[in-house]
Design an enzyme around this catalytic site. Structure first.
Site, PDB file in Angstrom:
ATOM      1  N   VAL A 149       9.991 -48.590 -92.872  1.00 39.12           N
ATOM      2  CA  VAL A 149      10.803 -49.717 -93.343  1.00 39.12           C
ATOM      3  C   VAL A 149      11.638 -49.298 -94.547  1.00 39.12           C
ATOM      4  CG1 VAL A 149      10.807 -52.109 -94.140  1.00 39.12           C
ATOM      5  CG2 VAL A 149       8.975 -51.307 -92.658  1.00 39.12           C
TER       6      VAL A 149
ATOM      7  N   GLY B 170      13.630 -46.823 -95.287  1.00 41.19           N
ATOM      8  CA  GLY B 170      13.719 -45.425 -95.703  1.00 41.19           C
ATOM      9  C   GLY B 170      12.959 -45.085 -96.960  1.00 41.19           C
TER      10      GLY B 170
ATOM     11  N   LYS C  19      11.283 -54.168 -88.476  1.00 45.73           N
ATOM     12  CA  LYS C  19      10.928 -54.022 -89.895  1.00 45.73           C
ATOM     13  C   LYS C  19      10.396 -55.340 -90.454  1.00 45.73           C
ATOM     14  CE  LYS C  19      14.346 -50.351 -90.470  1.00 45.73           C
ATOM     15  NZ  LYS C  19      15.782 -50.111 -90.733  1.00 45.73           N
TER      16      LYS C  19
ATOM     17  N   CYS D 143      11.642 -32.896 -84.488  1.00 42.76           N
ATOM     18  CA  CYS D 143      12.340 -32.105 -85.507  1.00 42.76           C
ATOM     19  C   CYS D 143      13.838 -32.400 -85.454  1.00 42.76           C
ATOM     20  CB  CYS D 143      12.030 -30.625 -85.346  1.00 42.76           C
ATOM     21  SG  CYS D 143      12.362 -29.674 -86.836  1.00 42.76           S
TER      22      CYS D 143
END
Lengths: 430, 430
Positions: A131, A133, A204, A10
Site C-alpha cells: 500500500v 509504496g 489498498k 525480478c
C-alpha cells in the site's frame, strides 16, 4: 551466519531490491545483526535479466522449488497477481519461511488464507510495500496506533489517477487528454483499467481498512467507482467551491461504530484539507483517530526505488525477528465488524442541475431533497434564463438517500438535466 | 494473565493514559493478547489527582518502589525532566521492566545510559511519544526505513513556535504580540523559554538524528537558535520571496556522508514545500531517503490525548513483546558518525542590506561574497535613495563562509546596516 533470501520476481521492483541488497550490504548487516545473502532469484526468462550484482548461477525458473528450499530463510515476492504468487507464498509460509510481499491484489483477495497458514507455523508476513509504496503505513496503523481507536482513513493511494486529476485541475484539460499525457510520461500503463477504474485503490482500501479496524476486509467488500466519468466541468464546479477532485479510498466506521464502510470514488475535497495539496503522482493517507487526532502520511506511492525501500525495511524487520526467534505482530481481526453496503455510508453530495429559470424551481427541487430526508447545506444559482444552473451541497446523509434524491431530481420537469453529481468529503458539517 | 503497568506521573498525559486504559480495556486486551492492568500510579500529591477510573489505593508517592516492584511488568514514565526520571527508569530497566517513556529531555541528554542498561537486561525502551506527540516517527525511522539510507530530516517539531510564526505570517504581527496570543490560548507556557529558544526542538532533533543516522547524538551536539529574533520584517521578506518562516529541526549528512549536522533554527521555506502548509500548532517531519524519496509525517505534536495515543501504542508493543518473550529493535549506533560543527553545515542565506543607493554598491557587496567563496543565486534591489535595500539569496555554502560574509558586509561603508539574515532551506540549487 548469513540469512538467505529468495527473491521471486525480478522486474522493476525486484531489480532494485537486488541492487540495494548489494549496495547497502554492510549497513543492512549491521542493522539486522547478520548479513543478508541472496539465495536465488526466480524469473520467467533468465536470459532477459541483466544485473551485474547477481551471480548468474542464482537465477532459476523454478520459483516453486526456490520458495521452499531448505537453506532459504526469507522469501520476497514481487511477482504480483493472484497466481502463482498465492501458491508460492502459501508453500513458503508452510515451510516456515518468513515472507515479505508487495502483492496488494493477493492480500486484498485472499490474505486470510496466508495469515492463517502463517499463524500455524509462526511465520512472519510483512507487506508494507503493498500500500502506497514507500510510505510507512503498516507500522503506523498496526503498531503506533494500536492503543488508539481509528475512526476514519482517507487516502490518495493511486498515483496514476492523482496525476490525471491534478493535471485536469491545473490545466483545465479533459479526462482523455490528461490520461494520454499520463501515459506519455509513464504514469499510466497502456491498459490503464486497474488504475482509472479504481481496482488498484480498492485493493489498498481493503488492506488499510483491515489494519485500521481490526477486521477482515476483502477487495470484494469495497464499493468502487473510477474516475473515467469525471469531467472538466466537475473540476470547474469543484474549483468554484474551493475544492479539488481526488480519487479517495475511504475507510470509515458507521456513526454508532457497529459496522465499517470501505469505498473508493472520486470526491471533492476543500483546498485547505491536507490531502488537497497532494500533487502529481504522490500518495498520501490521512488518518483520524480518537486520541491522536489527525495524522497524515505522504510520499511516493509507486516506482522501483520507493517500493524497494519498503520491501527492504520489511526484510530487515523479518530478518531481525528470525535472529531473535521472534515474530512481528500478527494480523488482528478480533473486532470482526461487518462491512455495510454503500447505501449506508454517510457522506455529502454536490449536485449541479440545469434548470428552467422560473419561480418555484427551487421549491420543487428542495422538496425532492426533503422527501428523501436529505438536508441542504447550501444552494447557489449560477447563470440565468436557459443557462440557469442550481448548485446544491447537502449535509451528511446516507448514500442511498442521496442517490434516491438524485433519481427524484432526474424525474422533475423543471430540471432539464442533472449536470454533475459528486460526493464531498471532509467538510465540517455546519 | 494480566500484564501489570506502573504509571510514573499523572499530569495531563498520565491522566489521559489512565482514562484510555480504562475506556479501551477490551480492545487493548485483544490487541495485546492479555489484559493490561494498572499496578500503581506514582504522583507527588495523591490528594490532588481526581480520576474516577483509578482505585485510590493505587496512588503512591513512592515512585522508586513502584518502578521496581516485583509484580510490575511495564513502567510508563510521563514525569519529564532529567531527575528523578533517569534514576527511576534506570532502576526499572535493571529490574527487567519494559519501559515506555515520553521523556525527550532525558533521552536526548543521556539515552546512552538507559539503552546500555536495557541491552544488558534485554528490556524494551519505547519512546514514540518523545518526538512530535502522536505522529508515528520512531517506527517509520527505525523500522520502515531500516533498508534505506536517510539523507535528511527536516522537521517542525515544536507546536508553540509554529503557532507563533504562523500567526506572524497570517496577521503580520510581531513576535511579542504573537507570543502573548499563544500564551492566552494555552499554546505557550507562562515561561516559554524551552519552546521559543529552541531547547525543546533541539532535544527532539537529537533523537531524530540518532534514529535517522544510526549514530548517537545528544542535545549538546545540536546547534540551536530560537525564534525571538524573528521580526515582522523577516516574515515580510520571506513572503516577498514566496516563502514562509518556520523553526526547523534539520538533521543532514555532510555531502561526502562522513559526518552529520544537527541544527535547530528559523529558516525560510518555499510555500510550495509540503512543510510550508503546516499551520497553527501542528507538527510535521519531512524525510528524504535515497530510495524512498520524499516522505512527510504530519499531525498533532503535543497535547494530552495525542501524546497518550503514542504512549498507548508503545504500551501495546512492549506488552506484546513481553508475552512473546521477545524484544523490539535495539538502538543502533553502529554508524558512529561524528557530528560536525555548525560552520561546516551546508545551507543558504537570505540577506537584506540597507545600502546607499549609488553606483558601485552592488559590486562592493558582491566582492564580499566572492572573497568568502559564496556564490550568489539572486539579488534584487528594493526601494531607492535612502530606502534602498539589497536582497540577496546565496547558493549553498558552508555556514561558516556565509557567516564570515555577513561579518564582512557589516564592515562595508556602503552598507548602512544588515537588516536581516536568515537561512533558506529546501530550495533546489540552481
Amino acid at each position: 551466519m548469513a540469512l538467505k533470501v529468495a527473491l521471486l520476481g525480478c522486474g522493476v521492483v525486484g531489480s532494485e531490491v537486488v541492487r540495494q541488497l548489494a549496495r547497502q550490504a554492510d549497513d543492512l548487516a549491521a542493522r539486522v545483526g547478520a548479513p543478508l545473502e541472496l539465495a536465488g532469484v526466480a524469473v520467467r526468462r533468465p536470459g532477459r535479466v541483466r544485473l551485474p550484482e547477481v551471480d548468474p548461477a542464482l537465477f532459476t525458473t523454478d520459483a516453486a522449488a526456490l520458495a521452499v528450499r531448505d537453506d532459504v530463510d526469507i522469501v520476497v515476492e514481487v511477482i504480483g497477481g493472484i497466481e502463482p504468487a498465492r501458491t508460492l507464498l502459501l508453500d513458503a509460509v508452510k515451510a516456515g519461511k518468513s515472507v515479505v510481499t508487495a502483492n496488494k491484489a493477493l492480500l486484498a483477495e485472499d490474505g486470510a488464507t496466508l495469515f492463517a497458514a502463517a499463524q500455524a507455523t509462526g511465520a512472519d508476513i510483512y507487506y508494507e510495500a503493498s500500500v502506497a509504496g514507500a510510505i510507512p503505513l503498516l507500522r503506523p496503523l498496526r503498531e503506533s496506533l494500536a492503543g488508539d481507536r481509528v475512526e476514519r482513513v482517507l487516502g490518495i493511494v493511486n498515483g496514476t489517477t492523482n496525476y490525471i486529476l491534478d493535471r485536469m485541475d491545473a490545466h483545465g484539460s479533459g479526462f482523455s487528454e490528461a490520461l494520454e499525457q499520463a501515459q506519455a510520461l509513464g504514469y499510466a500503463e497502456a491498459d490503464p483499467t486497474a488504475d482509472i477504474e479504481g481496482f488498484d485503490a480498492a485493493a489498498k482500501a481493503a488492506i488499510l481498512a483491515g489494519l485500521a479496524f481490526h477486521t477482515r476486509v476483502t477487495a470484494a467488500d469495497v464499493h468502487r467507482e473510477g474516475i473515467t466519468e469525471v469531467s472538466a466541468a466537475d473540476i470547474a464546479s469543484a474549483k468554484a467551491m474551493g475544492c479539488v477532485v481526488k480519487l479517495l479510498a475511504i475507510c470509515q466506521r458507521s456513526p454508532d461504530g457497529s459496522s465499517v464502510g470501505v469505498r473508493v470514488h472520486p470526491a471533492m475535497l476543500p483546498r485547505e484539507h491536507p490531502l488537497a495539496g497532494v500533487r502529481e503522482a504522490y500518495n498520501a493517507v490521512f488518518v483520524e483517530a480518537a486520541s491522536a487526532g489527525r495524522l497524515m502520511f505522504y510520499g511516493a506511492g509507486a516506482g522501483g526505488a520507493p517500493t524497494a525501500s519498503a520491501v527492504l525495511g520489511d526484510l530487515v524487520a523479518v530478518a531481525r525477528n528470525r535472529l531473535a526467534g521472534a515474530r512481528g505482530p500478527e494480523e488482528t481481526t478480533y473486532a470482526g465488524l461487518p462491512v455495510h453496503p454503500m447505501g449506508d455510508s454517510v457522506t455529502r453530495y454536490h449536485v449541479a442541475l440545469d434548470v428552467a429559470d422560473r419561480p418555484g424551481v427551487l421549491a420543487t427541487v428542495a422538496e425532492s431533497f426533503a422527501r428523501n430526508d436529505v438536508s441542504i447545506k447550501n444552494v447557489r444559482q449560477e447563470g440565468h434564463g436557459d443557462d440557469a444552473q442550481l448548485v446544491i451541497v447537502t449535509h451528511m446523509a446516507a448514500d442511498a438517500a442521496l442517490a434516491a434524491t438524485v433519481d427524484d431530481l432526474r424525474r422533475l420537469s423543471t430540471v432539464r438535466s442533472v449536470a454533475s453529481v459528486m460526493r464531498v468529503e471532509a467538510l465540517a458539517d455546519g
